[in-house]
Design an enzyme around this catalytic site. Structure first.
Site, PDB file in Angstrom:
ATOM      1  N   CYS B  92       7.520  -2.576   2.513  1.00  0.00           N
ATOM      2  CA  CYS B  92       8.123  -2.457   1.190  1.00  0.00           C
ATOM      3  C   CYS B  92       8.650  -1.036   0.971  1.00  0.00           C
ATOM      4  O   CYS B  92       9.631  -0.653   1.595  1.00  0.00           O
ATOM      5  CB  CYS B  92       7.115  -2.889   0.118  1.00  0.00           C
ATOM      6  SG  CYS B  92       7.858  -3.138  -1.500  1.00  0.00           S
ATOM      7  N   HIS B 194       5.849  -8.404   1.925  1.00  0.00           N
ATOM      8  CA  HIS B 194       4.465  -7.976   2.115  1.00  0.00           C
ATOM      9  C   HIS B 194       3.731  -8.959   3.023  1.00  0.00           C
ATOM     10  O   HIS B 194       3.257  -9.989   2.541  1.00  0.00           O
ATOM     11  CB  HIS B 194       3.747  -7.905   0.765  1.00  0.00           C
ATOM     12  CG  HIS B 194       4.239  -6.810  -0.117  1.00  0.00           C
ATOM     13  ND1 HIS B 194       3.635  -5.582  -0.187  1.00  0.00           N
ATOM     14  CD2 HIS B 194       5.316  -6.749  -0.940  1.00  0.00           C
ATOM     15  CE1 HIS B 194       4.296  -4.810  -1.026  1.00  0.00           C
ATOM     16  NE2 HIS B 194       5.327  -5.489  -1.501  1.00  0.00           N
ATOM     17  N   GLU B 196       0.806  -8.823   4.115  1.00  0.00           N
ATOM     18  CA  GLU B 196      -0.592  -8.968   3.676  1.00  0.00           C
ATOM     19  C   GLU B 196      -0.725  -9.898   2.477  1.00  0.00           C
ATOM     20  O   GLU B 196      -1.823 -10.243   2.071  1.00  0.00           O
ATOM     21  CB  GLU B 196      -1.197  -7.589   3.363  1.00  0.00           C
ATOM     22  CG  GLU B 196      -0.647  -6.889   2.138  1.00  0.00           C
ATOM     23  CD  GLU B 196       0.695  -6.192   2.381  1.00  0.00           C
ATOM     24  OE1 GLU B 196       1.250  -6.315   3.484  1.00  0.00           O
ATOM     25  OE2 GLU B 196       1.184  -5.541   1.440  1.00  0.00           O
TER      26      GLU B 196
END
Lengths: 255, 217
Positions: B92, B194, B196
């Site tokens: 990001c 993202h 994650e």
């Protein structure tokens, strides 16, 4: 193409998930960490946790719950309920929340939105609005309520949404108090009016009883995401059923 | 260990998650831990230079990110690491600050490691671009092992990168325009989305990166 999000909401009290009917008559629906894992595996797009304990003890429990959830699930998490200041926000974000939602505290002190956005970024700050229709003219109006729907504020919901976004909120979590808990459909006049009034995503909340209701909130209500609790918690529909249904109706969803 | 005595942390730090005061690092560390590794959250420049694997997360504004990187004296370490082609994963804002310049906040000079601009998403769309969107794979690369073309990943951003060298674009996504959602250059991988927060395929992407990085050591 950006997909529309399906978001189970977990109301948490004393570390347990509950769901109310119009905010009263709570029923226990389980362990938040287990439910989060369940929804993660089912393919939910995001999870919202609302701490309805609203006491300092409850908040500490919530921090712990958020930490445990963020170890288990790798999807966006929003946490709200009783967050009063920047430090409350920070604790939840550090525990693993991606976004925090503010409701009463933002009405009482709108600067909390600006401060939160400056400190953590607009994408972290969700303005939660509980709105109730007032009057019965041809052009509906909605009033903002705070303190878990107990207290009218005199604020117009559309104007408040605009102002909160101008202050830095990156998303609106919009609950119709009239529809909430009745499982008879979202208030899509409200959803559409707010969605067209702000240039940030709007999550429609309150009233989901069927898959058609979710579809209508996304189509007629122009919501970017739909939030629901009981229809998912009690196993009436799976996330998979929901997404297949919406995809069949032409709504872009992640399957 | 062959009887050699090394400072404890030199044995432990295999995967460094850069902490420059940018908020939630827990998700990235949790994701790495879930894969069976031991992530270390660090703001130490030597770790950033030397750890076999470095992940730089980041949310918030470009100017704040640059300020924090300078404050923690990490600018040189990050630049050196990427110039030396050591494994580096930017997420990001950890992608955007690698570029030359961002339009955000009236303009902000960035690290200038990847020549290119960071631009605001076009008007007429809701911003942030928030939610799950498809990443079209532009290259064959081990980072995509086990990840189907067009997989949805989780995005939340208002600006996007436009690298000068289009050959660096590894993934593209549409939101009003088609933009570079992933970039690969040697052992540098950087994503606008993202991993994650992107479920099992996000974890798989980190796993692919770490496996390949540790294998190349």
């Amino acid at each position: 193409m950006l997909t529309r999000r399906i978001i189970p909401c977990l109301d948490v009290k004393g570390g347990r998930v509950v769901k109310g009917k119009s905010f009263i008559n709570l029923r226990d629906a389980g362990d938040p960490v287990k439910l989060a894992g369940f929804y993660y595996r089912e393919g939910a797009d995001e999870l919202v946790f609302l701490d309805i304990t609203a006491t300092p003890d409850g908040r500490n429990t919530m921090v712990d719950v958020v930490e445990r959830i963020s170890n288990e699930v790798f999807m966006p998490l929003t946490v709200g309920g009783g967050l009063r200041n920047i430090n409350d926000m920070r604790r939840m974000l550090m525990a693993g929340a991606d976004k925090v939602s503010v409701n009463s505290a933002a009405v009482l002190n709108p600067e909390i939105i600006r401060e939160g956005a400056a400190r953590f970024g607009s994408q972290c700050i969700v303005i939660a609005i509980d709105a109730k229709q007032v009057g019965n003219g041809k052009k509906p109006r909605w009033e903002v309520y705070i303190s878990s729907g107990q207290k009218p504020t005199g604020l117009d919901a559309i104007e408040w949404a605009r102002r909160a976004v101008a202050l830095g909120a990156g998303e609106v979590l919009l609950t119709s108090m009239d529809a909430d808990g009745h499982r008879a459909g979202y208030d899509n006049d409200l959803n559409r009016t707010v969605s067209e009034a702000v240039n940030v995503p709007v999550i429609a909340s309150g009233g989901a009883g069927s898959l058609e209701d979710l579809y209508q909130a996304l189509a007629a209500g122009k919501a970017d995401a739909v939030l629901a609790a009981s229809i998912f918690h009690y196993g009436k529909y799976s996330i998979g059923d929901t997404k297949r249904y919406l995809a069949g109706k032409g709504i872009p969803v992640r399957i | 260990m062959g009887g050699r005595v090394l400072p404890a942390h030199r044995l432990i730090i295999m995967i460094a998650v850069i902490d420059y005061g940018a908020g939630n690092l827990r998700s990235v560390a949790n994701a790495v831990a879930r894969l069976g590794y031991e992530p270390v959250v660090t703001s130490n420049a030597r770790d950033v230079r030397e750890a076999p694997v470095v992940i730089m997360p980041g949310v918030g504004a470009a100017a704040d990110t640059m300020f924090n990187l300078r404050k923690h004296r990490l600018v040189t370490a990050v630049r050196q690491r990427i110039v030396e082609n050591k494994p580096f994963f930017g997420v990001c804002m950890g992608l955007q600050v690698l570029c030359s310049r961002s339009e955000e906040g009236g303009g902000c000079e960035c690290l200038s490691i990847i020549p290119g601009q960071v631009r605001k998403l076009p008007p007429g769309l809701k911003v942030p671009h928030m939610g799950w969107n498809q990443v079209r794979q532009k290259v064959n690369h081990p980072i995509f092992n086990g990840i189907p073309d067009g997989t949805n990943f989780y995005f939340v951003h208002s600006y996007y990168v436009a690298p000068d060298d289009k050959n660096l674009v590894a993934g593209e996504t549409e939101y009003g325009i088609t933009f570079c959602s992933m970039l690969v250059q040697g052992n540098l991988v950087a994503t606008q989305f993202h991993p994650e927060k992107s479920g099992e395929f996000g974890l798989k992407m980190y796993d692919n990166f770490i496996k390949s990085a540790l294998g190349n050591k």
